[in-house]
Scaffold this active site. Structure first.
Site, mmCIF file in Angstrom:
data_model
loop_
_atom_site.group_PDB
_atom_site.id
_atom_site.type_symbol
_atom_site.label_atom_id
_atom_site.label_comp_id
_atom_site.label_asym_id
_atom_site.label_seq_id
_atom_site.Cartn_x
_atom_site.Cartn_y
_atom_site.Cartn_z
ATOM 1 N N ASP A 85 0.796 -1.226 0.000
ATOM 2 C CA ASP A 85 0.000 0.000 0.000
ATOM 3 C C ASP A 85 0.833 1.282 0.000
ATOM 4 O O ASP A 85 0.395 2.321 0.471
ATOM 5 C CB ASP A 85 -1.032 -0.008 1.135
ATOM 6 C CG ASP A 85 -0.391 -0.269 2.476
ATOM 7 O OD1 ASP A 85 0.853 -0.337 2.513
ATOM 8 O OD2 ASP A 85 -1.124 -0.399 3.472
ATOM 9 N N HIS B 253 23.336 3.311 -19.598
ATOM 10 C CA HIS B 253 22.288 3.597 -18.603
ATOM 11 C C HIS B 253 22.593 2.934 -17.255
ATOM 12 O O HIS B 253 21.710 2.368 -16.616
ATOM 13 C CB HIS B 253 20.903 3.184 -19.137
ATOM 14 C CG HIS B 253 20.451 4.075 -20.261
ATOM 15 N ND1 HIS B 253 19.559 3.681 -21.217
ATOM 16 C CD2 HIS B 253 20.789 5.347 -20.580
ATOM 17 C CE1 HIS B 253 19.366 4.680 -22.072
ATOM 18 N NE2 HIS B 253 20.102 5.699 -21.711
ATOM 19 N N ASP C 51 25.485 11.604 -15.030
ATOM 20 C CA ASP C 51 24.413 12.078 -15.907
ATOM 21 C C ASP C 51 23.195 12.246 -15.014
ATOM 22 O O ASP C 51 22.575 11.265 -14.605
ATOM 23 C CB ASP C 51 24.160 11.051 -17.019
ATOM 24 C CG ASP C 51 23.092 11.507 -18.020
ATOM 25 O OD1 ASP C 51 22.353 12.463 -17.720
ATOM 26 O OD2 ASP C 51 23.005 10.882 -19.095
ATOM 27 N N ASP D 272 18.916 17.836 -18.180
ATOM 28 C CA ASP D 272 19.582 16.568 -18.508
ATOM 29 C C ASP D 272 21.050 16.870 -18.812
ATOM 30 O O ASP D 272 21.372 17.265 -19.930
ATOM 31 C CB ASP D 272 18.866 15.938 -19.711
ATOM 32 C CG ASP D 272 19.454 14.600 -20.110
ATOM 33 O OD1 ASP D 272 20.313 14.072 -19.381
ATOM 34 O OD2 ASP D 272 19.055 14.081 -21.176
ATOM 35 N N HIS E 60 25.561 6.274 -29.649
ATOM 36 C CA HIS E 60 24.245 6.911 -29.554
ATOM 37 C C HIS E 60 24.251 8.195 -30.364
ATOM 38 O O HIS E 60 25.302 8.619 -30.853
ATOM 39 C CB HIS E 60 23.881 7.179 -28.096
ATOM 40 C CG HIS E 60 24.884 8.003 -27.338
ATOM 41 N ND1 HIS E 60 24.992 9.366 -27.496
ATOM 42 C CD2 HIS E 60 25.844 7.656 -26.442
ATOM 43 C CE1 HIS E 60 25.958 9.820 -26.702
ATOM 44 N NE2 HIS E 60 26.496 8.798 -26.055
ATOM 45 N N HIS F 12 18.564 14.759 -28.083
ATOM 46 C CA HIS F 12 17.127 14.515 -28.181
ATOM 47 C C HIS F 12 16.420 15.783 -27.729
ATOM 48 O O HIS F 12 17.014 16.641 -27.074
ATOM 49 C CB HIS F 12 16.733 13.321 -27.293
ATOM 50 C CG HIS F 12 17.283 13.400 -25.892
ATOM 51 N ND1 HIS F 12 16.687 14.127 -24.902
ATOM 52 C CD2 HIS F 12 18.417 12.869 -25.332
ATOM 53 C CE1 HIS F 12 17.405 14.029 -23.790
ATOM 54 N NE2 HIS F 12 18.477 13.279 -24.022
ATOM 55 N N HIS G 97 13.244 12.694 -22.564
ATOM 56 C CA HIS G 97 13.290 12.455 -24.020
ATOM 57 C C HIS G 97 11.962 13.001 -24.521
ATOM 58 O O HIS G 97 10.961 12.308 -24.555
ATOM 59 C CB HIS G 97 13.441 10.966 -24.334
ATOM 60 C CG HIS G 97 14.787 10.438 -23.911
ATOM 61 N ND1 HIS G 97 15.102 9.102 -23.909
ATOM 62 C CD2 HIS G 97 15.910 11.068 -23.480
ATOM 63 C CE1 HIS G 97 16.349 8.946 -23.478
ATOM 64 N NE2 HIS G 97 16.861 10.122 -23.212
ATOM 65 N N GLU H 220 25.043 15.836 -26.490
ATOM 66 C CA GLU H 220 25.715 14.935 -25.571
ATOM 67 C C GLU H 220 26.587 13.885 -26.249
ATOM 68 O O GLU H 220 26.352 12.684 -26.121
ATOM 69 C CB GLU H 220 24.676 14.244 -24.690
ATOM 70 C CG GLU H 220 23.498 13.627 -25.451
ATOM 71 C CD GLU H 220 22.521 12.909 -24.517
ATOM 72 O OE1 GLU H 220 22.989 12.082 -23.716
ATOM 73 O OE2 GLU H 220 21.310 13.187 -24.576
ATOM 74 N N TYR I 42 33.272 5.991 -25.524
ATOM 75 C CA TYR I 42 33.268 4.912 -24.528
ATOM 76 C C TYR I 42 34.171 3.796 -25.055
ATOM 77 O O TYR I 42 33.834 3.161 -26.064
ATOM 78 C CB TYR I 42 31.847 4.386 -24.305
ATOM 79 C CG TYR I 42 30.825 5.514 -24.179
ATOM 80 C CD1 TYR I 42 30.544 6.090 -22.947
ATOM 81 C CD2 TYR I 42 30.183 6.023 -25.327
ATOM 82 C CE1 TYR I 42 29.632 7.136 -22.846
ATOM 83 C CE2 TYR I 42 29.281 7.071 -25.234
ATOM 84 C CZ TYR I 42 29.009 7.628 -23.996
ATOM 85 O OH TYR I 42 28.111 8.668 -23.906
ATOM 86 N N ARG J 83 31.252 11.365 -21.414
ATOM 87 C CA ARG J 83 30.160 12.051 -22.111
ATOM 88 C C ARG J 83 30.093 13.461 -21.547
ATOM 89 O O ARG J 83 30.332 13.663 -20.349
ATOM 90 C CB ARG J 83 28.824 11.323 -21.919
ATOM 91 C CG ARG J 83 27.626 12.050 -22.538
ATOM 92 C CD ARG J 83 26.369 11.181 -22.699
ATOM 93 N NE ARG J 83 25.798 10.730 -21.448
ATOM 94 C CZ ARG J 83 25.863 9.495 -20.989
ATOM 95 N NH1 ARG J 83 26.528 8.563 -21.657
ATOM 96 N NH2 ARG J 83 25.301 9.175 -19.845
ATOM 97 N N GLU K 222 27.277 16.556 -21.647
ATOM 98 C CA GLU K 222 25.904 16.818 -22.098
ATOM 99 C C GLU K 222 25.414 18.165 -21.590
ATOM 100 O O GLU K 222 25.469 18.445 -20.394
ATOM 101 C CB GLU K 222 24.975 15.713 -21.584
ATOM 102 C CG GLU K 222 23.503 15.958 -21.905
ATOM 103 C CD GLU K 222 22.595 14.782 -21.569
ATOM 104 O OE1 GLU K 222 22.929 14.019 -20.631
ATOM 105 O OE2 GLU K 222 21.561 14.627 -22.236
#
Ligand code: GLY
Ligand code: MN
Ligand code: MN
Length: 437
Positions: free
Chosen positions: A38, A242, A259, A270, A349, A353, A360, A383, A387, A405, A407
């Site tokens: 709950d 991710h 990130d 972001d 990637h 975006h 996104h 971004e 890697y 990265r 961004e």
């Protein structure tokens, strides 16, 4: 700071102006989601519903009926209830919705089966975002069938169903001055959080401890949640795009990739920064970092009205491929490597975006088969990253396991663009200076 009642009304007016004559749009709110037994996940309003109403309660339905004489904006919502409010918090109730959210009319959600078929009846077309909720899809069919059941007595069911997404998302793609003010503030808070994490970082600290610094800073400025699960990846964890376990100990000599962005009044930021755990970049880290930074600068330079969605990406691919060749991680001619997509082993990637109420965000990237032209008011991330997989045996050992990265969040302006997150340390020099201080 916020979105005014008149702006919400303007958004609804714009949407209604795009709808076909004699039509109706039905937009359900989000529902509460059980986390365990709950307890519930913190409630997050559906972005389309929020965009058109500003109303933050579950169990609500917004109905827009352009041209209706007795009111074009009708809301169904929870009734006020002393006991429920005592336990679970305030409710606006139908009267509050009319007063505070400028609905023309509002009814208890429990009456929707009796009232909504009558609003749909006689309209040629229903706009609705199909397929998001099986349960709500079923309700829509039930309401339509209620009308069909009365055809013999002259009721006319709608002949056409049209997906609402395209119309609403096209509006959401272009940010107003008020939206940009919120996004600038979200960027500012996110910037403070990243700097706080940089200051707190040292060998031996756990990734989740840096996450805690970020969340503390977000919340203490009124942004009570992150726009998405924060990524704090030390060393080779940065190569997992991710990565959200955030449970490893940070090691001397590694980089850490963060990130993370806050959500403020529904709007996302972001941002990614990558920095050395001990405050100083190694020679290899710095070399790759500068390639990513140059790629980002080239991508940002390609953002201006009239350029296409793919132009910043293409610019970043070129710089990264060239940089990888110069450093010896790729071999061959830059043009051929770009054409063959050889960079994808390191940069898998796209450069960004749309960004807005959703991290996104919505909006088409292509129009009639071609990349869309950039226009003032669009907000996007930029971004690029490199890697080097820890098991990539085609490159010298010293490069392996480095993930970087950078961004930032960028709005297209009339003459070029504005980087909303420009104040967050980004160059090797800026980062080392902050970490040394
Ligand atoms: N944080 C998710 C992304 O950068 O797209
Ligand atoms: Mn991100
Ligand atoms: Mn992003």
């Amino acid at each position: 700071m916020g979105i005014s009642k008149t702006e919400y009304a303007r958004r609804r007016r714009h949407l209604m102006a795009l709808m076909e004559p004699n039509s109706i749009a039905i937009i359900p709110s989000a529902r509460e989601q059980v986390r365990s037994r709950d307890t519930h996940f913190p409630f997050r309003q559906d972005s389309d519903f929020f965009y058109l109403s500003g109303f933050c309660e579950p169990d609500a339905v917004l109905v827009l009926i352009p041209g209706r004489r007795h009111g074009q904006c009708v809301v169904f919502c929870r009734e006020r209830d002393h006991t429920m409010e005592l336990w679970n918090g305030y409710r606006a109730g139908p009267e509050g919705v009319v007063e505070r959210y400028a609905a023309d009319d509002a009814f208890p959600i429990g009456d929707i089966d009796d009232i909504l078929p009558g609003l749909i009846e006689g309209r040629d077309r229903v706009y609705y975002s199909m397929g998001r909720s099986a349960e709500f899809d079923r309700h829509i069919m039930e309401w339509v069938n209620t009308i069909r059941g009365k055809e013999a007595s002259g009721a006319v069911p709608p002949g056409e169903f049209t997906d609402l997404d395209h119309l609403v998302h096209e509006l959401r793609l272009f940010k107003s001055a008020a939206e940009l003010r919120i996004m600038r503030r979200a960027a500012e808070i996110t910037g403070k959080a990243h700097q706080r994490a940089m200051r707190a970082c040292a060998p031996g600290v756990f990734e989740y401890q840096l996450e805690a610094e970020l969340l503390h800073e977000f919340a203490s400025h009124g942004a009570r949640s992150a726009a998405y699960s924060s990524i704090v990846g030390g060393g080779a964890n940065a190569c997992i795009l991710h990565y959200i376990e955030n449970n490893a100990k940070l090691r001397d000599g590694d980089l850490v990739l963060i990130d993370a962005g806050c959500e403020l009044q529904g709007y996302a930021s972001d941002v990614t920064r990558t920095f050395p755990v001990n405050g100083r970049f190694s020679k290899e880290q710095r070399a790759l970092y500068d390639v990513v930074l140059r790629a980002q600068e080239a991508a940002i330079a390609a953002i201006e009205p009239g350029n296409h969605w793919d132009d910043p990406h293409a610019a970043s691919v070129k710089v990264i491929t060239q940089g990888l060749v110069e450093l010896g991680l790729l071999k061959g001619s830059v043009n051929a490597l770009v054409k063959d997509g050889a960079y994808r082993d390191f940069y898998m990637h796209r450069v960004g975006h749309w960004l807005g109420l959703d991290v996104h965000d919505v909006g088409d990237y292509r129009v009639e088969g071609s990349w869309r032209a950039l226009e003032a008011g669009m907000v996007m991330t930029v971004e690029p990253g490199i890697y080097v997989a820890p098991n990539n045996t085609r490159v010298a050992k010293r490069w392996r396991g480095i993930g970087i990265r950078i961004e930032d969040n960028v709005v297209v302006t009339e003459r070029g663009c504005e980087v909303l997150t420009a104040a967050i340390p980004r160059t090797v020099h800026e980062i080392e200076a902050l970490m040394e201080a």
